[in-house]
Enzyme design. Sequence first.
Site, PDB file in Angstrom:
ATOM      1  N   CYS A 199       0.849  -1.203   0.000  1.00  0.00           N
ATOM      2  CA  CYS A 199       0.000   0.000   0.000  1.00  0.00           C
ATOM      3  C   CYS A 199       0.885   1.253   0.000  1.00  0.00           C
ATOM      4  CB  CYS A 199      -0.914  -0.017   1.224  1.00  0.00           C
ATOM      5  SG  CYS A 199      -1.741   1.561   1.512  1.00  0.00           S
ATOM      6  N   CYS A 238       0.744   3.154   3.297  1.00  0.00           N
ATOM      7  CA  CYS A 238       1.463   2.419   4.353  1.00  0.00           C
ATOM      8  C   CYS A 238       2.966   2.601   4.193  1.00  0.00           C
ATOM      9  CB  CYS A 238       1.097   0.939   4.326  1.00  0.00           C
ATOM     10  SG  CYS A 238      -0.553   0.571   4.975  1.00  0.00           S
ATOM     11  N   ASN A 265     -12.664  10.430  -0.620  1.00  0.00           N
ATOM     12  CA  ASN A 265     -13.234   9.778  -1.794  1.00  0.00           C
ATOM     13  C   ASN A 265     -13.354   8.287  -1.523  1.00  0.00           C
ATOM     14  OD1 ASN A 265     -13.246  12.197  -3.331  1.00  0.00           O
ATOM     15  ND2 ASN A 265     -11.073  11.930  -3.767  1.00  0.00           N
ATOM     16  N   HIS A 286      -6.400   3.246   0.701  1.00  0.00           N
ATOM     17  CA  HIS A 286      -6.098   3.379   2.137  1.00  0.00           C
ATOM     18  C   HIS A 286      -6.862   4.622   2.568  1.00  0.00           C
ATOM     19  CE1 HIS A 286      -2.940   3.247   5.591  1.00  0.00           C
ATOM     20  NE2 HIS A 286      -3.772   4.245   5.879  1.00  0.00           N
ATOM     21  N   HIS A 330      -8.204   7.961   3.505  1.00  0.00           N
ATOM     22  CA  HIS A 330      -7.503   9.233   3.643  1.00  0.00           C
ATOM     23  C   HIS A 330      -8.467  10.392   3.502  1.00  0.00           C
ATOM     24  CE1 HIS A 330      -7.337   8.001  -0.617  1.00  0.00           C
ATOM     25  NE2 HIS A 330      -7.355   9.279  -0.922  1.00  0.00           N
ATOM     26  N   HIS A 382      -8.614  14.439   2.499  1.00  0.00           N
ATOM     27  CA  HIS A 382      -7.955  15.599   1.900  1.00  0.00           C
ATOM     28  C   HIS A 382      -8.350  16.836   2.709  1.00  0.00           C
ATOM     29  CE1 HIS A 382      -7.013  13.498  -1.983  1.00  0.00           C
ATOM     30  NE2 HIS A 382      -8.098  12.816  -1.667  1.00  0.00           N
TER      31      HIS A 382
HETATM   32  P1  AMP Z   1      -7.631   9.937  -3.959  1.00  0.00           P
HETATM   33  O1  AMP Z   1      -7.643  10.237  -5.432  1.00  0.00           O
HETATM   34  O2  AMP Z   1      -8.785  10.530  -3.206  1.00  0.00           O
HETATM   35  O3  AMP Z   1      -7.468   8.446  -3.710  1.00  0.00           O
HETATM   36  O4  AMP Z   1      -6.367  10.673  -3.354  1.00  0.00           O
HETATM   37  C1  AMP Z   1      -5.076  10.178  -3.434  1.00  0.00           C
HETATM   38  C2  AMP Z   1      -4.167  11.350  -3.321  1.00  0.00           C
HETATM   39  O5  AMP Z   1      -2.872  10.884  -3.029  1.00  0.00           O
HETATM   40  C3  AMP Z   1      -4.076  12.201  -4.588  1.00  0.00           C
HETATM   41  O6  AMP Z   1      -4.486  13.536  -4.301  1.00  0.00           O
HETATM   42  C4  AMP Z   1      -2.601  12.111  -4.969  1.00  0.00           C
HETATM   43  O7  AMP Z   1      -2.096  13.306  -5.500  1.00  0.00           O
HETATM   44  C5  AMP Z   1      -1.964  11.771  -3.634  1.00  0.00           C
HETATM   45  N1  AMP Z   1      -0.687  11.083  -3.738  1.00  0.00           N
HETATM   46  C6  AMP Z   1      -0.377  10.015  -4.515  1.00  0.00           C
HETATM   47  N2  AMP Z   1       0.901   9.645  -4.318  1.00  0.00           N
HETATM   48  C7  AMP Z   1       1.409  10.504  -3.398  1.00  0.00           C
HETATM   49  C8  AMP Z   1       2.682  10.644  -2.773  1.00  0.00           C
HETATM   50  N3  AMP Z   1       3.712   9.822  -3.060  1.00  0.00           N
HETATM   51  N4  AMP Z   1       2.860  11.651  -1.887  1.00  0.00           N
HETATM   52  C9  AMP Z   1       1.849  12.480  -1.583  1.00  0.00           C
HETATM   53  N5  AMP Z   1       0.603  12.385  -2.122  1.00  0.00           N
HETATM   54  C10 AMP Z   1       0.400  11.418  -3.023  1.00  0.00           C
END
Ligand code: AMP
Length: 114
Positions: free
Chosen positions: A4, A7, A87, A98, A100, A102
């Site tokens: 993940c 993770c 989301n 995972h 999260h 925003h």
């Molecule tokens: P979601 O589209 O709601 O699943 O959000 C996932 C978020 O993770 C997106 O806004 C991506 O820009 C962010 N994301 C993906 N990889 C990374 C990373 N390595 N560091 C920081 N944010 C990331």
Amino acid sequence: MENCLFCKIIRGEIPSTKVYEDENTYAFRDIAPQTPQHIVVVPKHHVTGMNGIDGLTDAQLAACLRACREAAKIAGIDESGYRVVTNCGDDACQSVQHLHFHVLGGTKMKESMA
Ligand code: AMP
């Protein structure tokens, strides 16, 4: 979870810009910010998303919201205003499986959320 992305970020295997951390949560700057301030808050315990929240204790789940508030304070947007978005699933364009949150702010956002 072994593979993940979030993770791996929590474990420090993938670099991130930490904003806040406590026993239950980790908050870091989004790699592709959609607003001037865009922070991602995750529980340290892996669950796939909103549909998986029964896998968290109430304390772990509440900690996520408190961490969102702390992250907003640290980013300096707690007074000007911010949006907390999570989301879940394909229609909502969830890309990382995972849970999260925003934390978005630093600009005047549109009233519409979709
Ligand atoms: P979601 O589209 O709601 O699943 O959000 C996932 C978020 O993770 C997106 O806004 C991506 O820009 C962010 N994301 C993906 N990889 C990374 C990373 N390595 N560091 C920081 N944010 C990331």
